[in-house]
Design a protein around this motif. Sequence first.
Motif, PDB file in Angstrom:
ATOM      1  N   ASP A  34     -41.111  49.962  20.043  1.00  0.00           N
ATOM      2  CA  ASP A  34     -40.970  51.321  19.503  1.00  0.00           C
ATOM      3  C   ASP A  34     -42.195  52.032  19.436  1.00  0.00           C
ATOM      4  N   ASN A  86     -39.826  55.563  30.424  1.00  0.00           N
ATOM      5  CA  ASN A  86     -39.655  55.915  29.057  1.00  0.00           C
ATOM      6  C   ASN A  86     -38.598  55.141  28.513  1.00  0.00           C
ATOM      7  N   ALA A  87     -37.486  54.969  29.571  1.00  0.00           N
ATOM      8  CA  ALA A  87     -36.461  54.011  29.260  1.00  0.00           C
ATOM      9  C   ALA A  87     -36.713  52.393  29.476  1.00  0.00           C
ATOM     10  N   GLU A  90     -37.339  57.042  34.096  1.00  0.00           N
ATOM     11  CA  GLU A  90     -37.347  55.321  34.233  1.00  0.00           C
ATOM     12  C   GLU A  90     -38.581  54.699  33.266  1.00  0.00           C
ATOM     13  N   SER A 144     -31.432  62.096  26.497  1.00  0.00           N
ATOM     14  CA  SER A 144     -30.909  60.818  26.277  1.00  0.00           C
ATOM     15  C   SER A 144     -31.912  60.258  25.229  1.00  0.00           C
ATOM     16  N   ALA A 145     -31.490  59.588  24.196  1.00  0.00           N
ATOM     17  CA  ALA A 145     -32.329  58.674  23.148  1.00  0.00           C
ATOM     18  C   ALA A 145     -32.974  57.688  23.853  1.00  0.00           C
ATOM     19  N   ASP A 146     -32.721  57.155  25.017  1.00  0.00           N
ATOM     20  CA  ASP A 146     -33.079  56.223  25.681  1.00  0.00           C
ATOM     21  C   ASP A 146     -34.627  56.624  26.526  1.00  0.00           C
ATOM     22  N   THR A 147     -34.555  57.863  26.850  1.00  0.00           N
ATOM     23  CA  THR A 147     -35.797  58.491  27.632  1.00  0.00           C
ATOM     24  C   THR A 147     -36.427  59.755  26.738  1.00  0.00           C
ATOM     25  N   ARG A 164     -39.056  51.971  25.868  1.00  0.00           N
ATOM     26  CA  ARG A 164     -37.962  52.071  24.819  1.00  0.00           C
ATOM     27  C   ARG A 164     -37.483  50.593  24.601  1.00  0.00           C
ATOM     28  N   ALA A 165     -36.968  49.916  25.964  1.00  0.00           N
ATOM     29  CA  ALA A 165     -36.343  48.701  26.063  1.00  0.00           C
ATOM     30  C   ALA A 165     -37.244  47.554  25.285  1.00  0.00           C
TER      31      ALA A 165
END
Length: 299
Positions: free
Chosen positions: A74, A66-67, A64, A103-106, A70-71
């Motif tokens: 960078d 990290n996502a 949660e 996942s790249a999102d996390t 990332r949102a």
Amino acid sequence: MDKIIIEARVNELATRRGNPNVPFLPKEIIADAKACYDEGASVFHYHGRTADGAPDHDPGFYLETNAGIRAQSDILIHPTLGYVANDTDAMGRFAAIEEMMKSADTAPDFAPMDTGSVNVDWWNPEEGKYDTTELIYKNSTGTLMHFAERIEHHGLKPYLVSWNVSFTRQIEQFLKMGVLTGPAYICFCMTDEIIFAGHPGTVAGLDAHTAFLPAGFDSVWTVVNYKGDLFELTEKIIREGGHISIGLGDYAYMDGARHLTNAEVIAKVAAQARALGREPATVAETRTILDMQKVKVAS
């Protein structure tokens, strides 16, 4: 002079008794990440915490957080393996990173390796005795080699923490063996006030660290003072080409009677660095300085 990498270390195991601005929950950590990034930090380090500040090793916390980071920027993410609070085997300690890499999102950008073992009991200066007597931060050579293999497998950058000279000598042997490749990113961990596992946060303590940088290998060094005021050394670090890792996770920074936020601490470092001729490195510049590879998300 070369650009300076500034890392925000926002919570560690710090309580809010010293500074109420220490973030615990994902939404608080995510907000701090953006605020620190805006002030010049290119690396962001945090620990999972519960609402009451206890350590939280649930991989879902990191997914949660990290996502959310990332949102909105960078900034390079450096999560924990749990420190002494996550006293399990090598696979168990690395399990949260394995989940993040799905996942790249996390996915993070770094994974830490504290390259030795050390007593980390807490001293009580008021009572003149230790509050704990059995806290050992265990990092066997075999455990570290497992971490190194998994870090390389995922294309992450090893964040090599050296609490004292013996840790740095271990890093040198790993470089000789090919377990690690340069440039080695080494965090010299100074400790003060209530923990004495690392070198003291003094000129002599730092000089003793840098004197043992691995010979014949490229390395980049940063400095933290766990439970001590790193601003007593920041000018020396900046002038000597080092980098700075700092935040409320390590010390309850104040401005007079006012508690600083993590972003304000980062802003203070960035201003000092600029005044001494070193601009804070952007994320892209940090990647170049550290020769960071593209992370390999699990398929």
